[in-house]
Design a protein around this motif. Structure first.
Motif, PDB file in Angstrom:
ATOM      1  N   PRO A  95     -53.547  10.496  42.853  1.00 37.22           N
ATOM      2  CA  PRO A  95     -52.560  11.061  41.651  1.00 37.22           C
ATOM      3  C   PRO A  95     -53.374  11.909  40.902  1.00 37.22           C
ATOM      4  O   PRO A  95     -54.695  11.927  40.715  1.00 37.22           O
ATOM      5  CB  PRO A  95     -52.572   9.961  40.528  1.00 37.22           C
ATOM      6  CG  PRO A  95     -52.389   8.702  41.661  1.00 37.22           C
ATOM      7  CD  PRO A  95     -53.346   8.946  42.800  1.00 37.22           C
ATOM      8  N   GLN A  96     -52.662  13.010  40.022  1.00 36.47           N
ATOM      9  CA  GLN A  96     -53.264  14.149  39.468  1.00 36.47           C
ATOM     10  C   GLN A  96     -54.289  13.658  38.309  1.00 36.47           C
ATOM     11  O   GLN A  96     -55.366  14.266  38.171  1.00 36.47           O
ATOM     12  CB  GLN A  96     -52.424  15.103  39.044  1.00 36.47           C
ATOM     13  CG  GLN A  96     -52.919  16.430  38.520  1.00 36.47           C
ATOM     14  CD  GLN A  96     -53.674  17.159  39.390  1.00 36.47           C
ATOM     15  OE1 GLN A  96     -53.068  17.645  40.603  1.00 36.47           O
ATOM     16  NE2 GLN A  96     -54.892  17.506  39.411  1.00 36.47           N
ATOM     17  N   ARG A  97     -53.894  12.695  37.843  1.00 35.15           N
ATOM     18  CA  ARG A  97     -54.733  12.301  36.509  1.00 35.15           C
ATOM     19  C   ARG A  97     -56.169  11.812  36.805  1.00 35.15           C
ATOM     20  O   ARG A  97     -57.048  12.043  36.400  1.00 35.15           O
ATOM     21  CB  ARG A  97     -54.018  11.241  35.633  1.00 35.15           C
ATOM     22  CG  ARG A  97     -53.827  10.029  35.925  1.00 35.15           C
ATOM     23  CD  ARG A  97     -53.188   9.089  34.821  1.00 35.15           C
ATOM     24  NE  ARG A  97     -52.869   7.815  35.535  1.00 35.15           N
ATOM     25  CZ  ARG A  97     -53.725   7.021  35.190  1.00 35.15           C
ATOM     26  NH1 ARG A  97     -54.680   7.067  34.247  1.00 35.15           N
ATOM     27  NH2 ARG A  97     -53.376   5.526  35.685  1.00 35.15           N
ATOM     28  N   PHE A  98     -56.079  11.158  37.898  1.00 36.42           N
ATOM     29  CA  PHE A  98     -57.684  10.947  38.346  1.00 36.42           C
ATOM     30  C   PHE A  98     -58.319  11.821  38.927  1.00 36.42           C
ATOM     31  O   PHE A  98     -59.515  11.851  39.089  1.00 36.42           O
ATOM     32  CB  PHE A  98     -57.395   9.683  39.619  1.00 36.42           C
ATOM     33  CG  PHE A  98     -56.807   8.350  39.065  1.00 36.42           C
ATOM     34  CD1 PHE A  98     -57.561   7.640  38.251  1.00 36.42           C
ATOM     35  CD2 PHE A  98     -55.437   8.169  39.444  1.00 36.42           C
ATOM     36  CE1 PHE A  98     -56.933   6.432  37.726  1.00 36.42           C
ATOM     37  CE2 PHE A  98     -54.904   6.683  38.745  1.00 36.42           C
ATOM     38  CZ  PHE A  98     -55.717   6.064  38.141  1.00 36.42           C
ATOM     39  N   LEU A  99     -57.643  12.761  39.774  1.00 36.84           N
ATOM     40  CA  LEU A  99     -58.370  14.105  40.203  1.00 36.84           C
ATOM     41  C   LEU A  99     -58.817  14.995  38.982  1.00 36.84           C
ATOM     42  O   LEU A  99     -59.874  15.291  38.968  1.00 36.84           O
ATOM     43  CB  LEU A  99     -57.401  14.830  40.749  1.00 36.84           C
ATOM     44  CG  LEU A  99     -56.869  14.216  42.324  1.00 36.84           C
ATOM     45  CD1 LEU A  99     -55.963  15.425  42.915  1.00 36.84           C
ATOM     46  CD2 LEU A  99     -58.019  14.152  43.403  1.00 36.84           C
ATOM     47  N   ASP A 100     -58.128  14.977  37.825  1.00 35.01           N
ATOM     48  CA  ASP A 100     -58.558  15.701  36.485  1.00 35.01           C
ATOM     49  C   ASP A 100     -60.060  15.106  35.995  1.00 35.01           C
ATOM     50  O   ASP A 100     -60.642  15.655  35.380  1.00 35.01           O
ATOM     51  CB  ASP A 100     -57.686  15.622  35.511  1.00 35.01           C
ATOM     52  CG  ASP A 100     -56.227  16.526  36.174  1.00 35.01           C
ATOM     53  OD1 ASP A 100     -56.452  17.330  37.028  1.00 35.01           O
ATOM     54  OD2 ASP A 100     -55.194  16.149  35.501  1.00 35.01           O
TER      55      ASP A 100
END
Length: 303
Positions: free
Chosen positions: A67-72
Motif C-alpha cells: 500500500p502507498q502509505r507504507f511506501l511513503d
C-alpha cells in the motif's frame, strides 16, 4: 499444463520492481490474515479453551507490492544500496544491477515489512482488548529471507547466506523475560516447537528435532548447544556457526565462508592453509548431525 482458472493476471512484470497496491488497503492479503486472526481470537476469548493460532503472512515477498502509505515511509530517505567486492563490480554492471534498482527494491521490501509490523502490533492490541495477553505465548518467525540483489541474486536459495537464512525468532508472553532482550546465539527454525512445548509443560516426543530455548527466554542458563544451524538441500548441506558458513556438495566439493570478514559471504576460503582445522571441525559436526537426523523410527507394525 496450463490451467485456466478465470483469473486475469498481469504478465511480464518485474517481480522486483516496487509498485503500489492498486486496490483498497483492507483488501490486501496482510489485512485479510489479520482480520481472520482477530476473529479467531474473539472466539477464543469467548470460550477460554486452550488453543493454537498460526497466522501466515505472505509479505515480505516478491512481487514487491505494498500500500502507498507504507511506501511513503521510505520515499526520500537515505537508503544505501548493497556493497559488492571489487572483483564483482564488472559482473554487477553487466547484469544491470544498478544502485537505483537496488534502492527501489529495498523501498518495496521495507514497506512490506512495515505493513506486517503494523499488523502484528494490531494483533497485540487485540490480545490486550480481549484480556488474553497474560496467558498467550506469541512467537514470531519467518521461513526465509531474500537476496534482494545481494550477491547479484534475487529470491532465495544456494548458498543460503545470511540474507536468505537469518530470520527473526521473537517470543513474548508469560514467562518470557521482559525488556526486549536479545539472545546472541545461533538458533534454528526447528527450535520453535520444542520451545513452545517446554513453555506449556508438555512432553516432547523423543524423535522431535530442535533445541528448546525456553530457559534462555526466561533469562536462565543456555541449553549448552554448540551453536550450529543446518540448512539442507538434496544437492548440498550447509552449517552456519557464529563465525563461519560451511557447505558440502553432493560431489564432495567443500566451501567455507568467514561471515565476519568484509565481503565474507562472497569469498570462499576453503583452500586457505589457515582454514584446515575449521574445515575438519565443521565437516565432523555435519556428519554427526546428519547421522543424528537418521535415528531409527519405532516399528509401527510387526514384521
Amino acid at each position: 499444463m496450463a490451467i485456466d482458472d478465470g483469473i486475469d493476471r498481469p504478465r511480464g512484470l518485474d517481480p522486483y520492481a516496487t509498485r503500489a497496491y492498486p486496490g483498497r488497503e483492507e483488501a490486501t492479503h496482510t489485512s485479510w490474515v489479520t482480520a481472520r486472526t482477530e476473529h479467531y481470537l474473539e472466539l477464543r476469548a469467548a470460550d477460554r479453551r486452550p488453543s493454537c493460532c498460526i497466522s501466515g503472512y505472505n509479505n515480505p515477498h516478491s512481487p514487491l507490492i505494498a500500500p502507498q502509505r507504507f511506501l511513503d515511509l521510505y520515499r526520500g530517505r537515505a537508503i544505501a544500496p548493497w556493497s559488492f567486492p571489487p572483483e564483482r563490480e564488472a559482473e554487477r554492471l553487466a547484469a544491470g544491477i544498478t544502485d537505483e534498482r537496488l534502492v527501489q527494491a529495498k523501498v518495496g521490501y521495507y514497506a512490506m515489512v512495515s505493513e506486517v509490523d503494523e499488523a502484528v502490533g494490531q494483533l497485540g492490541r487485540t490480545l490486550d482488548r480481549l484480556g488474553l495477553t497474560d496467558d498467550t505465548l506469541v512467537a514470531f518467525r519467518s521461513d526465509h529471507g531474500e537476496f534482494l540483489g545481494e550477491q547479484l541474486r534475487w529470491g532465495k536459495g544456494y548458498p543460503a547466506p545470511d540474507c536468505v537464512t537469518r530470520v527473526p525468532l521473537i517470543f513474548a508472553g508469560p514467562g518470557v523475560e521482559g525488556g526486549g532482550r536479545d539472545v546472541d546465539r545461533v538458533a534454528e527454525a526447528v527450535d520453535l516447537i520444542p520451545t513452545v512445548l517446554d513453555a506449556f509443560g508438555r512432553t516432547r516426543p523423543p524423535l522431535l528435532e530442535g533445541t528448546s530455548r525456553w530457559a534462555e527466554l526466561q533469562g536462565l542458563d543456555s541449553p549448552g548447544d554448540d551453536g550450529f544451524a543446518l540448512t539442507e538441500d538434496t544437492a548440498w548441506k550447509a552449517l552456519r556457526t557464529p563465525g563461519h558458513r560451511y557447505i558440502l556438495h553432493r560431489d564432495g566439493r567443500e566451501e567455507l565462508f568467514d561471515v565476519r570478514a568484509p565481503f565474507g559471504e562472497c569469498r570462499d576460503i576453503s583452500a586457505d592453509a589457515g582454514a584446515t582445522q575449521v574445515l575438519a571441525r565443521l565437516r565432523h559436526h555435519l556428519l554427526t548431525r546428519l547421522f543424528a537426523k537418521e535415528r531409527a523410527l519405532p516399528r509401527a507394525w510387526p514384521y
